[in-house]
Design a protein around this motif. Structure first.
Motif, PDB file in Angstrom:
ATOM      1  N   VAL A   1      22.598 -28.984 -10.959  1.00  0.00           N
ATOM      2  CA  VAL A   1      23.205 -28.099 -11.950  1.00  0.00           C
ATOM      3  C   VAL A   1      24.427 -27.413 -11.355  1.00  0.00           C
ATOM      4  CG1 VAL A   1      22.858 -26.024 -13.343  1.00  0.00           C
ATOM      5  CG2 VAL A   1      21.041 -27.726 -13.175  1.00  0.00           C
ATOM      6  N   LEU A   2      24.354 -27.041 -10.092  1.00  0.00           N
ATOM      7  CA  LEU A   2      25.440 -26.303  -9.475  1.00  0.00           C
ATOM      8  C   LEU A   2      26.542 -27.195  -8.938  1.00  0.00           C
ATOM      9  CD1 LEU A   2      23.389 -23.575  -7.593  1.00  0.00           C
ATOM     10  CD2 LEU A   2      24.517 -23.406  -9.812  1.00  0.00           C
ATOM     11  N   GLU A   3      26.198 -28.368  -8.414  1.00  0.00           N
ATOM     12  CA  GLU A   3      27.200 -29.243  -7.828  1.00  0.00           C
ATOM     13  C   GLU A   3      26.927 -30.701  -8.156  1.00  0.00           C
ATOM     14  OE1 GLU A   3      28.813 -28.543  -3.948  1.00  0.00           O
ATOM     15  OE2 GLU A   3      27.510 -26.787  -3.747  1.00  0.00           O
ATOM     16  N   PRO A   4      27.225 -31.129  -9.379  1.00  0.00           N
ATOM     17  CA  PRO A   4      27.038 -32.538  -9.716  1.00  0.00           C
ATOM     18  C   PRO A   4      27.974 -33.410  -8.891  1.00  0.00           C
ATOM     19  CG  PRO A   4      27.766 -31.264 -11.619  1.00  0.00           C
ATOM     20  CD  PRO A   4      27.726 -30.340 -10.452  1.00  0.00           C
ATOM     21  N   ALA A   5      27.513 -34.574  -8.561  1.00  0.00           N
ATOM     22  CA  ALA A   5      28.269 -35.478  -7.696  1.00  0.00           C
ATOM     23  C   ALA A   5      29.653 -35.753  -8.256  1.00  0.00           C
ATOM     24  CB  ALA A   5      27.498 -36.782  -7.533  1.00  0.00           C
ATOM     25  N   GLY A   6      30.658 -35.555  -7.404  1.00  0.00           N
ATOM     26  CA  GLY A   6      32.016 -35.924  -7.753  1.00  0.00           C
ATOM     27  C   GLY A   6      32.750 -34.972  -8.672  1.00  0.00           C
ATOM     28  N   ASP A   7      32.154 -33.860  -9.042  1.00  0.00           N
ATOM     29  CA  ASP A   7      32.810 -32.946  -9.973  1.00  0.00           C
ATOM     30  C   ASP A   7      32.380 -31.529  -9.629  1.00  0.00           C
ATOM     31  OD1 ASP A   7      34.064 -31.700 -12.074  1.00  0.00           O
ATOM     32  OD2 ASP A   7      33.301 -33.061 -13.577  1.00  0.00           O
ATOM     33  N   HIS A   8      33.161 -30.849  -8.804  1.00  0.00           N
ATOM     34  CA  HIS A   8      32.752 -29.551  -8.263  1.00  0.00           C
ATOM     35  C   HIS A   8      33.315 -28.361  -9.020  1.00  0.00           C
ATOM     36  CE1 HIS A   8      30.734 -31.550  -5.029  1.00  0.00           C
ATOM     37  NE2 HIS A   8      31.812 -32.270  -4.816  1.00  0.00           N
ATOM     38  N   GLU A   9      33.945 -28.572 -10.163  1.00  0.00           N
ATOM     39  CA  GLU A   9      34.482 -27.463 -10.942  1.00  0.00           C
ATOM     40  C   GLU A   9      33.714 -27.339 -12.250  1.00  0.00           C
ATOM     41  OE1 GLU A   9      38.702 -27.300 -11.181  1.00  0.00           O
ATOM     42  OE2 GLU A   9      38.940 -27.980  -9.128  1.00  0.00           O
ATOM     43  N   THR A  10      32.408 -27.244 -12.126  1.00  0.00           N
ATOM     44  CA  THR A  10      31.515 -27.229 -13.280  1.00  0.00           C
ATOM     45  C   THR A  10      31.870 -26.119 -14.255  1.00  0.00           C
ATOM     46  OG1 THR A  10      29.791 -28.060 -11.820  1.00  0.00           O
ATOM     47  CG2 THR A  10      29.085 -27.282 -13.958  1.00  0.00           C
ATOM     48  N   HIS A  11      32.310 -24.985 -13.753  1.00  0.00           N
ATOM     49  CA  HIS A  11      32.639 -23.858 -14.619  1.00  0.00           C
ATOM     50  C   HIS A  11      33.787 -24.169 -15.584  1.00  0.00           C
ATOM     51  CE1 HIS A  11      35.449 -23.418 -11.282  1.00  0.00           C
ATOM     52  NE2 HIS A  11      36.199 -22.676 -12.081  1.00  0.00           N
ATOM     53  N   LEU A  12      34.537 -25.225 -15.324  1.00  0.00           N
ATOM     54  CA  LEU A  12      35.646 -25.622 -16.187  1.00  0.00           C
ATOM     55  C   LEU A  12      35.267 -26.706 -17.196  1.00  0.00           C
ATOM     56  CD1 LEU A  12      38.513 -25.752 -13.542  1.00  0.00           C
ATOM     57  CD2 LEU A  12      37.939 -23.879 -15.111  1.00  0.00           C
ATOM     58  N   TRP A  13      34.034 -27.200 -17.128  1.00  0.00           N
ATOM     59  CA  TRP A  13      33.615 -28.280 -18.015  1.00  0.00           C
ATOM     60  C   TRP A  13      33.651 -27.853 -19.478  1.00  0.00           C
ATOM     61  CZ3 TRP A  13      28.571 -30.804 -15.723  1.00  0.00           C
ATOM     62  CH2 TRP A  13      28.892 -31.440 -14.522  1.00  0.00           C
ATOM     63  N   THR A  14      34.075 -28.791 -20.308  1.00  0.00           N
ATOM     64  CA  THR A  14      34.002 -28.604 -21.758  1.00  0.00           C
ATOM     65  C   THR A  14      32.594 -28.963 -22.229  1.00  0.00           C
ATOM     66  OG1 THR A  14      34.605 -30.895 -22.184  1.00  0.00           O
ATOM     67  CG2 THR A  14      36.431 -29.288 -22.014  1.00  0.00           C
ATOM     68  N   GLN A  15      32.323 -28.688 -23.482  1.00  0.00           N
ATOM     69  CA  GLN A  15      31.030 -29.088 -24.046  1.00  0.00           C
ATOM     70  C   GLN A  15      30.861 -30.600 -23.967  1.00  0.00           C
ATOM     71  OE1 GLN A  15      30.400 -27.411 -27.976  1.00  0.00           O
ATOM     72  NE2 GLN A  15      31.354 -25.489 -27.346  1.00  0.00           N
ATOM     73  N   ASP A  16      31.941 -31.336 -24.173  1.00  0.00           N
ATOM     74  CA  ASP A  16      31.868 -32.799 -24.089  1.00  0.00           C
ATOM     75  C   ASP A  16      31.516 -33.257 -22.679  1.00  0.00           C
ATOM     76  OD1 ASP A  16      32.456 -33.162 -26.782  1.00  0.00           O
ATOM     77  OD2 ASP A  16      34.612 -33.404 -26.414  1.00  0.00           O
ATOM     78  N   ARG A  17      32.077 -32.596 -21.671  1.00  0.00           N
ATOM     79  CA  ARG A  17      31.775 -32.981 -20.279  1.00  0.00           C
ATOM     80  C   ARG A  17      30.318 -32.705 -19.941  1.00  0.00           C
ATOM     81  NH1 ARG A  17      30.347 -35.545 -16.736  1.00  0.00           N
ATOM     82  NH2 ARG A  17      30.861 -35.228 -14.557  1.00  0.00           N
ATOM     83  N   VAL A  18      29.772 -31.607 -20.450  1.00  0.00           N
ATOM     84  CA  VAL A  18      28.349 -31.312 -20.243  1.00  0.00           C
ATOM     85  C   VAL A  18      27.514 -32.423 -20.868  1.00  0.00           C
ATOM     86  CG1 VAL A  18      26.452 -29.733 -20.792  1.00  0.00           C
ATOM     87  CG2 VAL A  18      28.639 -28.822 -20.010  1.00  0.00           C
ATOM     88  N   GLN A  19      27.899 -32.877 -22.052  1.00  0.00           N
ATOM     89  CA  GLN A  19      27.184 -33.970 -22.707  1.00  0.00           C
ATOM     90  C   GLN A  19      27.237 -35.239 -21.846  1.00  0.00           C
ATOM     91  OE1 GLN A  19      25.519 -33.969 -25.964  1.00  0.00           O
ATOM     92  NE2 GLN A  19      25.554 -31.849 -25.288  1.00  0.00           N
ATOM     93  N   GLU A  20      28.403 -35.564 -21.332  1.00  0.00           N
ATOM     94  CA  GLU A  20      28.544 -36.736 -20.460  1.00  0.00           C
ATOM     95  C   GLU A  20      27.624 -36.617 -19.259  1.00  0.00           C
ATOM     96  OE1 GLU A  20      32.610 -37.119 -19.264  1.00  0.00           O
ATOM     97  OE2 GLU A  20      33.332 -37.241 -21.339  1.00  0.00           O
ATOM     98  N   TRP A  21      27.629 -35.444 -18.632  1.00  0.00           N
ATOM     99  CA  TRP A  21      26.799 -35.221 -17.445  1.00  0.00           C
ATOM    100  C   TRP A  21      25.325 -35.405 -17.763  1.00  0.00           C
ATOM    101  CZ3 TRP A  21      23.306 -31.131 -16.427  1.00  0.00           C
ATOM    102  CH2 TRP A  21      22.789 -31.131 -15.130  1.00  0.00           C
ATOM    103  N   LEU A  22      24.877 -34.880 -18.893  1.00  0.00           N
ATOM    104  CA  LEU A  22      23.474 -35.035 -19.273  1.00  0.00           C
ATOM    105  C   LEU A  22      23.095 -36.513 -19.372  1.00  0.00           C
ATOM    106  CD1 LEU A  22      23.234 -32.183 -21.906  1.00  0.00           C
ATOM    107  CD2 LEU A  22      22.009 -32.261 -19.720  1.00  0.00           C
ATOM    108  N   PHE A  23      23.943 -37.310 -20.006  1.00  0.00           N
ATOM    109  CA  PHE A  23      23.664 -38.745 -20.126  1.00  0.00           C
ATOM    110  C   PHE A  23      23.734 -39.439 -18.764  1.00  0.00           C
ATOM    111  CE2 PHE A  23      24.342 -37.879 -24.595  1.00  0.00           C
ATOM    112  CZ  PHE A  23      23.372 -38.682 -25.179  1.00  0.00           C
ATOM    113  N   GLU A  24      24.687 -39.054 -17.929  1.00  0.00           N
ATOM    114  CA  GLU A  24      24.787 -39.629 -16.587  1.00  0.00           C
ATOM    115  C   GLU A  24      23.525 -39.362 -15.765  1.00  0.00           C
ATOM    116  OE1 GLU A  24      28.255 -37.786 -14.938  1.00  0.00           O
ATOM    117  OE2 GLU A  24      29.622 -38.919 -16.230  1.00  0.00           O
TER     118      GLU A  24
END
Length: 66
Positions: free
Chosen positions: A4-27
């Protein structure tokens, strides 16, 4: 490492859009809960505010049903 805090390859989680959160959930194989996150309008900042312990309990319960 806490996914949740540091997903692989994407360390700026606080900048994620709702769409990026959706992508991460599926990943992460969590597509079945993605609609709940979408309904709650969870972006990266909101995702980081989730308590890791609470999220872990919710996912553990989900996996025990599967």
């Amino acid at each position: 490492m806490d996914p949740v805090l540091e997903p692989a390859g994407d360390h700026e989680t606080h900048l994620w859009t709702q769409d990026r959160v959706q992508e991460w959930l599926f990943e992460e194989g969590l597509g079945d809960v993605a609609s709940n996150f979408q309904t709650a309008k969870m972006d990266g900042r909101a995702l980081l505010m989730l308590e890791a312990q609470h999220l872990g309990t919710e996912l553990k319960d989900r996996k025990s049903v599967v």
